[in-house]
Design a protein around this motif. Structure first.
Motif, short mmCIF file in Angstrom:
data_model
loop_
_atom_site.label_atom_id
_atom_site.label_comp_id
_atom_site.label_asym_id
_atom_site.label_seq_id
_atom_site.Cartn_x
_atom_site.Cartn_y
_atom_site.Cartn_z
N LYS A 64 15.42 6.18 -8.13
CA LYS A 64 14.16 6.11 -7.41
C LYS A 64 14.22 4.98 -6.38
O LYS A 64 14.97 4.02 -6.53
CB LYS A 64 13.02 5.88 -8.39
N LYS A 65 13.38 5.11 -5.34
CA LYS A 65 13.37 4.13 -4.26
C LYS A 65 11.97 3.54 -4.11
O LYS A 65 10.97 4.23 -4.29
CB LYS A 65 13.80 4.78 -2.94
N ALA A 66 11.94 2.25 -3.76
CA ALA A 66 10.65 1.59 -3.54
C ALA A 66 10.79 0.55 -2.44
O ALA A 66 11.80 -0.15 -2.35
CB ALA A 66 10.17 0.92 -4.82
N VAL A 67 9.76 0.47 -1.62
CA VAL A 67 9.60 -0.63 -0.67
C VAL A 67 8.46 -1.49 -1.19
O VAL A 67 7.34 -1.00 -1.37
CB VAL A 67 9.27 -0.13 0.75
N ILE A 68 8.75 -2.76 -1.46
CA ILE A 68 7.72 -3.67 -1.97
C ILE A 68 7.33 -4.62 -0.85
O ILE A 68 8.14 -5.43 -0.39
CB ILE A 68 8.22 -4.47 -3.18
N GLN A 69 6.09 -4.52 -0.42
CA GLN A 69 5.57 -5.37 0.66
C GLN A 69 4.66 -6.44 0.08
O GLN A 69 3.72 -6.16 -0.63
CB GLN A 69 4.78 -4.52 1.67
N GLY A 70 4.96 -7.70 0.39
CA GLY A 70 4.09 -8.79 -0.02
C GLY A 70 2.98 -9.00 1.00
O GLY A 70 3.15 -8.69 2.18
N GLU A 71 1.87 -9.54 0.55
CA GLU A 71 0.75 -9.79 1.45
C GLU A 71 -0.06 -10.99 1.03
O GLU A 71 -0.02 -11.42 -0.12
CB GLU A 71 -0.17 -8.56 1.53
N ILE A 72 -0.79 -11.56 1.99
CA ILE A 72 -1.91 -12.46 1.71
C ILE A 72 -3.15 -11.57 1.71
O ILE A 72 -3.47 -10.95 2.71
CB ILE A 72 -2.03 -13.55 2.79
N HIS A 73 -3.84 -11.49 0.60
CA HIS A 73 -4.84 -10.44 0.39
C HIS A 73 -5.94 -10.39 1.45
O HIS A 73 -6.49 -9.33 1.70
CB HIS A 73 -5.47 -10.60 -0.99
N ILE A 74 -6.29 -11.51 2.02
CA ILE A 74 -7.44 -11.51 2.93
C ILE A 74 -7.10 -11.03 4.33
O ILE A 74 -8.01 -10.80 5.14
CB ILE A 74 -8.10 -12.92 3.02
N PHE A 75 -5.80 -10.88 4.63
CA PHE A 75 -5.41 -10.43 5.97
C PHE A 75 -4.82 -9.02 5.90
O PHE A 75 -4.03 -8.71 5.00
CB PHE A 75 -4.38 -11.38 6.58
N PRO A 76 -5.15 -8.14 6.85
CA PRO A 76 -4.66 -6.75 6.82
C PRO A 76 -3.29 -6.56 7.48
O PRO A 76 -2.77 -5.46 7.48
CB PRO A 76 -5.74 -6.01 7.62
N THR A 77 -2.71 -7.62 8.01
CA THR A 77 -1.48 -7.49 8.81
C THR A 77 -0.36 -6.81 8.04
O THR A 77 0.31 -5.90 8.56
CB THR A 77 -1.00 -8.88 9.29
N ASP A 109 7.28 8.27 -13.27
CA ASP A 109 7.92 9.24 -14.16
C ASP A 109 6.96 10.40 -14.45
O ASP A 109 7.37 11.57 -14.42
CB ASP A 109 8.33 8.56 -15.48
N LYS A 110 5.71 10.07 -14.71
CA LYS A 110 4.72 11.09 -15.04
C LYS A 110 4.43 12.00 -13.85
O LYS A 110 4.30 13.22 -13.99
CB LYS A 110 3.43 10.42 -15.51
N ARG A 111 4.36 11.39 -12.65
CA ARG A 111 4.01 12.16 -11.45
C ARG A 111 5.23 12.68 -10.70
O ARG A 111 5.11 13.33 -9.68
CB ARG A 111 3.19 11.26 -10.51
N GLU A 112 6.41 12.33 -11.21
CA GLU A 112 7.68 12.76 -10.61
C GLU A 112 7.82 12.25 -9.17
O GLU A 112 8.29 12.96 -8.29
CB GLU A 112 7.82 14.29 -10.67
N HIS A 113 7.41 11.02 -8.96
CA HIS A 113 7.58 10.38 -7.65
C HIS A 113 8.97 9.74 -7.59
O HIS A 113 9.38 9.04 -8.51
CB HIS A 113 6.53 9.29 -7.44
N GLU A 114 9.67 10.00 -6.51
CA GLU A 114 11.02 9.47 -6.34
C GLU A 114 11.11 8.34 -5.32
O GLU A 114 12.05 7.55 -5.33
CB GLU A 114 11.98 10.60 -5.91
#
Length: 243
Positions: free
Chosen positions: A3-16, A194-199
């Motif tokens: 499976k593949k994932a892109v994990i993006q970090g953020e400062i919650h108060i900014f939408p950038t 796993d349940k939703r079969e997302h890859e």
């Protein structure tokens, strides 16, 4: 196939960072998982300490809401609805992957909870006693200059008292972390995929969660791309070693 994932970090108060994540070619992803929990706040057997913690959490949410409203009201800023954008692009949107409030409180070491609360109460008590010695707030540079102000000292006492739950909550969130939240979010994402079969999925979390969640998904055999936020505040915190 892993499976593949892109994990993006953020400062919650900014939408950038949210916009940056959604600017990717979303056709190759099936879902967007965001740090978040249900709106339910459950009772707890450590009633007083927990209630103070909840008040601090609600204060933070209120401040987030106020800032977001003001920020989005600026003439050069456009409001951004991440959930609507994700669904428009055909992504499954799920923002319930984190521990509940009472579970986060339970994850802290009880000695850390007690020490934090007692320390803040002592600071408030000392300031309260000090308020009987002076009439107004003064701005001082030790050994150089003292500038009196017309602001009554009771204003500072009242402010500290009002912010006590928020400081209690913030200190525990910042320094009481045991890794349980990262474990929970990573495990929940794996189970739901796993349940939703997302890859292939996108993940949006607070910046300090990027590395530990990425490591846990690596251990599960995922192919992970980690993107820390480029927000100036976060870069300064990382440089100082706070995250």
């Amino acid at each position: 196939m892993s499976k593949k994932a892109v994990i993006q970090g953020e400062i919650h108060i900014f939408p950038t960072d949210r916009k940056s994540l959604m600017n990717r070619d979303t056709d190759q992803y099936e879902a967007l998982y965001c740090e978040g929990r249900s709106d339910t706040i459950s009772p707890h057997h450590h009633r007083n300490r927990y209630n103070l913690y909840v008040i601090g959490a609600l204060t933070l949410y209120l401040l987030y809401g106020m800032f977001s409203y003001v920020y989005s009201s600026l003439p050069f800023i456009q409001a951004y609805d991440l959930e609507a954008q994700a669904k428009q692009e055909g992504l499954v949107f799920d923002d319930n992957i984190d521990l509940e409030i009472h579970e986060i409180f339970d994850s802290y070491n009880i000695q850390t909870v007690n020490f934090t609360l007692i320390s803040l109460i002592v600071i408030f008590a000392l300031e309260f006693l000090y308020s009987f010695q002076v009439d107004s707030i003064s701005i001082a540079i030790p050994g150089l200059i003292t500038i009196p102000t017309p602001v009554p000292i009771w204003v500072l006492t009242l402010l500290i008292g009002m912010l006590l739950p928020f400081m209690y909550f913030s200190l525990l969130v910042s320094y009481g972390n045991t890794g349980d939240r990262d474990e929970k979010m990573a495990r929940t994402i794996v189970q739901k995929c796993d349940k939703r079969e997302h890859e292939s999925v996108l993940i949006l979390v607070g910046d300090k969660h990027v590395e530990p969640i990425g490591e846990k998904l690596d251990e599960e055999g995922w192919e992970v791309e980690k993107e820390r936020t480029n927000n100036t505040i976060a870069r300064i915190k990382r440089r100082l070693g706070f995250s």
